[in-house]
Design a protein around this motif. Structure first.
Motif, PDB file in Angstrom:
ATOM      1  N   TRP A 277      47.629  32.026 -33.339  1.00 15.78           N
ATOM      2  CA  TRP A 277      48.083  32.622 -34.603  1.00 15.78           C
ATOM      3  C   TRP A 277      49.600  32.538 -34.766  1.00 15.78           C
ATOM      4  N   ASP A 278      50.247  31.693 -33.938  1.00 16.01           N
ATOM      5  CA  ASP A 278      51.685  31.465 -34.131  1.00 16.01           C
ATOM      6  C   ASP A 278      51.924  30.780 -35.472  1.00 16.01           C
ATOM      7  N   HIS A 279      51.014  29.874 -35.828  1.00 14.68           N
ATOM      8  CA  HIS A 279      51.023  29.180 -37.118  1.00 14.68           C
ATOM      9  C   HIS A 279      49.577  29.039 -37.567  1.00 14.68           C
ATOM     10  N   ARG A 280      49.377  28.952 -38.870  1.00 13.56           N
ATOM     11  CA  ARG A 280      48.007  28.814 -39.377  1.00 13.56           C
ATOM     12  C   ARG A 280      47.453  27.450 -38.968  1.00 13.56           C
ATOM     13  N   VAL A 281      46.298  27.449 -38.338  1.00 10.11           N
ATOM     14  CA  VAL A 281      45.678  26.199 -37.890  1.00 10.11           C
ATOM     15  C   VAL A 281      45.149  25.433 -39.089  1.00 10.11           C
ATOM     16  N   ARG A 282      45.494  24.163 -39.169  1.00 10.09           N
ATOM     17  CA  ARG A 282      45.050  23.285 -40.253  1.00 10.09           C
ATOM     18  C   ARG A 282      44.576  21.955 -39.685  1.00 10.09           C
ATOM     19  N   THR A 283      43.824  21.225 -40.503  1.00 12.41           N
ATOM     20  CA  THR A 283      43.402  19.874 -40.142  1.00 12.41           C
ATOM     21  C   THR A 283      44.126  18.899 -41.063  1.00 12.41           C
ATOM     22  N   GLY A 284      44.954  18.027 -40.501  1.00 10.46           N
ATOM     23  CA  GLY A 284      45.735  17.091 -41.299  1.00 10.46           C
ATOM     24  C   GLY A 284      44.900  15.967 -41.891  1.00 10.46           C
ATOM     25  N   ARG A 285      45.520  15.209 -42.785  1.00  6.23           N
ATOM     26  CA  ARG A 285      44.810  14.139 -43.502  1.00  6.23           C
ATOM     27  C   ARG A 285      44.255  13.090 -42.544  1.00  6.23           C
ATOM     28  N   ILE A 286      45.048  12.654 -41.574  1.00  9.60           N
ATOM     29  CA  ILE A 286      44.587  11.635 -40.632  1.00  9.60           C
ATOM     30  C   ILE A 286      43.417  12.161 -39.819  1.00  9.60           C
ATOM     31  N   ALA A 287      43.502  13.412 -39.401  1.00  9.38           N
ATOM     32  CA  ALA A 287      42.407  14.009 -38.638  1.00  9.38           C
ATOM     33  C   ALA A 287      41.142  14.097 -39.476  1.00  9.38           C
ATOM     34  N   LYS A 288      41.276  14.436 -40.769  1.00 13.05           N
ATOM     35  CA  LYS A 288      40.108  14.500 -41.650  1.00 13.05           C
ATOM     36  C   LYS A 288      39.435  13.130 -41.744  1.00 13.05           C
ATOM     37  N   LEU A 289      40.234  12.076 -41.881  1.00 11.75           N
ATOM     38  CA  LEU A 289      39.667  10.726 -41.960  1.00 11.75           C
ATOM     39  C   LEU A 289      38.932  10.374 -40.670  1.00 11.75           C
ATOM     40  N   ARG A 290      39.520  10.739 -39.550  1.00 13.35           N
ATOM     41  CA  ARG A 290      38.886  10.445 -38.261  1.00 13.35           C
ATOM     42  C   ARG A 290      37.570  11.211 -38.123  1.00 13.35           C
ATOM     43  N   LEU A 291      37.564  12.452 -38.541  1.00 13.94           N
ATOM     44  CA  LEU A 291      36.355  13.264 -38.435  1.00 13.94           C
ATOM     45  C   LEU A 291      35.270  12.779 -39.404  1.00 13.94           C
ATOM     46  N   ALA A 292      35.674  12.320 -40.590  1.00 16.46           N
ATOM     47  CA  ALA A 292      34.697  11.765 -41.533  1.00 16.46           C
ATOM     48  C   ALA A 292      34.112  10.464 -40.995  1.00 16.46           C
ATOM     49  N   ALA A 293      34.947   9.659 -40.336  1.00 20.15           N
ATOM     50  CA  ALA A 293      34.449   8.419 -39.741  1.00 20.15           C
ATOM     51  C   ALA A 293      33.447   8.722 -38.625  1.00 20.15           C
ATOM     52  N   ALA A 294      33.741   9.731 -37.834  1.00 20.98           N
ATOM     53  CA  ALA A 294      32.805  10.129 -36.782  1.00 20.98           C
ATOM     54  C   ALA A 294      31.481  10.603 -37.392  1.00 20.98           C
ATOM     55  N   ALA A 295      31.575  11.316 -38.520  1.00 20.42           N
ATOM     56  CA  ALA A 295      30.366  11.805 -39.183  1.00 20.42           C
ATOM     57  C   ALA A 295      29.510  10.653 -39.691  1.00 20.42           C
ATOM     58  N   LEU A 296      30.148   9.552 -40.093  1.00 17.12           N
ATOM     59  CA  LEU A 296      29.392   8.382 -40.552  1.00 17.12           C
ATOM     60  C   LEU A 296      28.489   7.875 -39.435  1.00 17.12           C
TER      61      LEU A 296
END
Length: 332
Positions: A277-296
């Motif tokens: 909780w030092d900073h709000r955890v987020r998922t960046g654009r590159i990570a989203k693309l990687r995760l969507a590719a894994a989902a494929l």
């Protein structure tokens, strides 16, 4: 009032703008749907977002500039506004609000039921009553009403029959998993608003006094509770993946992408431990693309077998019916 002769294109465009402003993660996952499903997902999101904003007096999740002191509506009045506009929408009436008209349009296009809508509204009623979970079951019931019930509506938008109880259960399970991730990520943010969605019983077991969950010296005791919630989230997510396998391919890909993106947030919170909780955890654009590719790749294979959790949609909805927001079965 007049019956809703909605300009569909205008409502879809308004909903598209809403999801782009309100949820980058959800907007990214929605692009993977076929056009008809994508537009209907946007319409459903717009209604949910508008209800959230009215309940929290926000604009797409962001604080609004308020007028003079004393002009803010009480929580019960905000809930009444949500209910009135939703009732008009379900009746097919013009509401004067595009996001609520979007719900009216959706109910003409897909087999959404009043019970599905009421289960979502029950979540806003819990918040309006400043309800807090005492037990793990309470927390899961809250997760169902504020997110699992939306998953059920989303499944209907994707063509799942209202009679397909098991698939609707598993759609709800994904929403529960998402909300558990939100709870662990937002512990500090919720505390700043006087809220805590971790069960009182968990906090008592960890010797964390009520209202002191974010005190620095309690962080080490809080970390195991976060791990416990994340383990629950993984259980619900595994169940949801079984249900996703029954969807059309593009729908399956989109749902698994969302599961990966939201699941990554909970995993990162757990990995960071006391620094989560030092900073709000987020998922960046590159990570989203990687995760969507894994989902494929995941969408092309059968998921690992997974049972429904002991407390899934039907069980959690029954708990909700047994305890009205005004008289909750347990509260913190």
């Amino acid at each position: 009032m007049t019956r809703g002769n909605y300009d569909r294109a205008t409502l879809v465009e308004s909903a598209r703008r809403s999801i782009r402003r309100g949820s980058k993660s959800f907007a990214a996952a929605s692009r993977l749907f076929d056009r008809e499903t994508r537009e209907r997902v946007w319409l459903l999101y717009a209604w949910c977002r508008a209800c959230d904003d009215i309940a929290d007096e926000q604009d797409h999740g962001r604080a609004m500039v308020h007028g003079p002191v004393g002009t803010r509506l009480a929580p019960e009045d905000r809930l009444a506004t949500i209910r009135t506009l939703t009732e008009l929408a379900m009746a097919g009436e013009e509401t004067g609000a595009p996001a609520f008209n979007a719900l009216g349009l959706l109910m003409r296009e897909v087999p959404l039921t009043r019970a599905m809508v009421e289960d979502v509204l029950a979540g806003f009623a819990l918040d309006a009553a400043q309800w807090r979970p005492r037990s793990e079951a309470d927390m899961l019931r809250y997760c169902y009403h504020v997110a699992g019930a939306v998953g059920v509506m989303m499944a209907s938008v994707m063509g799942v029959s209202p009679d397909d109880e098991d698939t609707l259960d598993r759609a709800s399970d994904l929403g529960v998993a998402f909300q558990l991730g939100n709870i662990v990520r937002d512990v500090w943010e919720d505390d700043a608003h006087g809220r805590c969605y971790l069960p009182v019983e968990w906090l008592a077991e960890a010797d964390i006094p009520p209202g002191e969950v974010t005190k620095p010296h309690y962080r080490p005791a809080l970390v195991p509770l976060i791990a416990r919630a994340c383990a629950l989230a993984r259980q619900y997510e595994a169940s949801a993946r079984v249900g996703a396998a029954r969807l059309a391919f593009r729908q399956r890909w989109a749902v698994l992408s969302a599961a990966n993106i939201y699941g990554a947030i909970a995993c990162e919170v757990e990995r960071l431990g006391s620094h989560a909780w030092d900073h709000r955890v987020r998922t960046g654009r590159i990570a989203k693309l990687r995760l969507a590719a894994a989902a494929l790749g995941e969408a092309r294979h059968d998921p690992a077998p997974a049972p429904r959790p002991a407390l899934s949609r039907r069980e959690l909805a029954a708990l909700g019916r047994a305890a009205s927001p005004g008289k909750p079965a347990a509260s913190g």
